[in-house]
Design an enzyme around this catalytic site. Structure first.
Site, PDB file in Angstrom:
ATOM      1  N   ASP A   1      79.540  22.327 -16.592  1.00  0.00           N
ATOM      2  CA  ASP A   1      80.422  22.136 -17.737  1.00  0.00           C
ATOM      3  C   ASP A   1      81.367  23.342 -17.771  1.00  0.00           C
ATOM      4  O   ASP A   1      81.194  24.300 -17.011  1.00  0.00           O
ATOM      5  CB  ASP A   1      79.565  22.059 -19.011  1.00  0.00           C
ATOM      6  CG  ASP A   1      80.395  22.090 -20.279  1.00  0.00           C
ATOM      7  OD1 ASP A   1      81.354  21.312 -20.375  1.00  0.00           O
ATOM      8  OD2 ASP A   1      80.094  22.911 -21.166  1.00  0.00           O
TER       9      ASP A   1
ATOM     10  N   ASP B   1      83.558  24.583 -21.183  1.00  0.00           N
ATOM     11  CA  ASP B   1      83.556  25.298 -22.462  1.00  0.00           C
ATOM     12  C   ASP B   1      82.155  25.775 -22.836  1.00  0.00           C
ATOM     13  O   ASP B   1      81.191  24.997 -22.820  1.00  0.00           O
ATOM     14  CB  ASP B   1      84.074  24.393 -23.581  1.00  0.00           C
ATOM     15  CG  ASP B   1      85.569  24.165 -23.482  1.00  0.00           C
ATOM     16  OD1 ASP B   1      86.290  25.080 -23.064  1.00  0.00           O
ATOM     17  OD2 ASP B   1      86.025  23.051 -23.831  1.00  0.00           O
TER      18      ASP B   1
END
Length: 240
Positions: A8, A10
């Site tokens: 991922d 963020d």
């Protein structure tokens, strides 16, 4: 490659939510201040935020500088150094509900873009006014995910595509933090590993799942506070 390593972006690679970073310190109008509102799409809300920033004179070059300066999460630089030295066993992809413009800018600034075979994120580009624009990644029917992106669907399609190319991974390793990382992590097999950031929504959802339905979450779970812990786990994996 023996292992597919999925990241991922963020609050995983970077230590902030990049959508919030680009608007920080700006007096957003009331209509944008409280997010998308009930029943609204966060992706559509960010489209409106970027349009408003463009109208205030914020240009893509300004936004690129903001993305480039978002700090990396603890230990990520160390993890990238490890992966740059051990490229052959690992294939890296990134799946993010941010946007391609910001993700690519930060990875290049961190000297890490070449580590990733693919980046899956919401499409972003510059329109004729010179504003950064944003779109949804795709449509899907997953009830657990936001309407613009199901990471579980993206991961499944990628694994199927690589299988058609005769690439089969011994293990899938998933590094994330958010609620939208729980969907793809839930599709992992017993041989695979989920690396949730400790105390973040993905970690909490895995714990709740394990309490409610023991054994339903099949992958090994290795929580982390510093991504250096992920690097150490990968080191042991290679030794084994």
């Amino acid at each position: 490659p023996q292992f597919l390593l999925v990241f991922d972006f963020d609050e995983t690679i970077v230590d902030e939510n990049s959508d919030e970073s680009v608007a920080r310190g700006r007096a957003l109008p009331e209509s944008l201040r409280n997010g998308p509102g009930a029943g609204g799409s966060y992706n559509e809300h960010m489209q409106r935020v970027l349009r408003w920033l463009g109208e205030q004179g914020v240009r893509p070059a300004d936004l690129r500088a903001l993305y480039e300066n978002i700090p990396l999460s603890p230990g990520v630089a160390e993890l990238f150094q490890f992966l740059s030295k051990h490229r052959r066993p690992f294939e890296l992809v990134l799946i993010s509900d941010a946007n391609t413009f910001g993700v690519e800018a930060k990875l290049r600034a961190a000297g890490a873009r070449s580590l990733f075979r693919k980046v899956f994120s919401n499409p972003a580009g510059v329109d004729r006014r010179g504003f950064l624009t944003l779109g949804p990644y795709h449509g899907h029917e997953c009830p657990a995910c936001p309407p613009n992106m199901c990471k579980g669907k993206i991961l499944a399609e990628y694994l199927a595509e690589r299988a058609r190319e005769d690439v089969e991974f011994r293990r899938v390793l998933y590094v994330g933090d958010g609620a939208n990382d729980f969907c793809p992590a839930g599709t992992l097999r017993a041989a695979d590993v989920a690396f949730p950031r400790k105390g973040y929504p993905m970690h909490r959802l895995i714990q709740e799942s394990q309490e409610k339905r023991p054994g339903a979450f099949r992958a090994a779970v290795v929580p982390w506070e510093s991504a250096a812990e992920v690097a150490r786990y990968l080191q042991e994996l290679l030794r084994a």
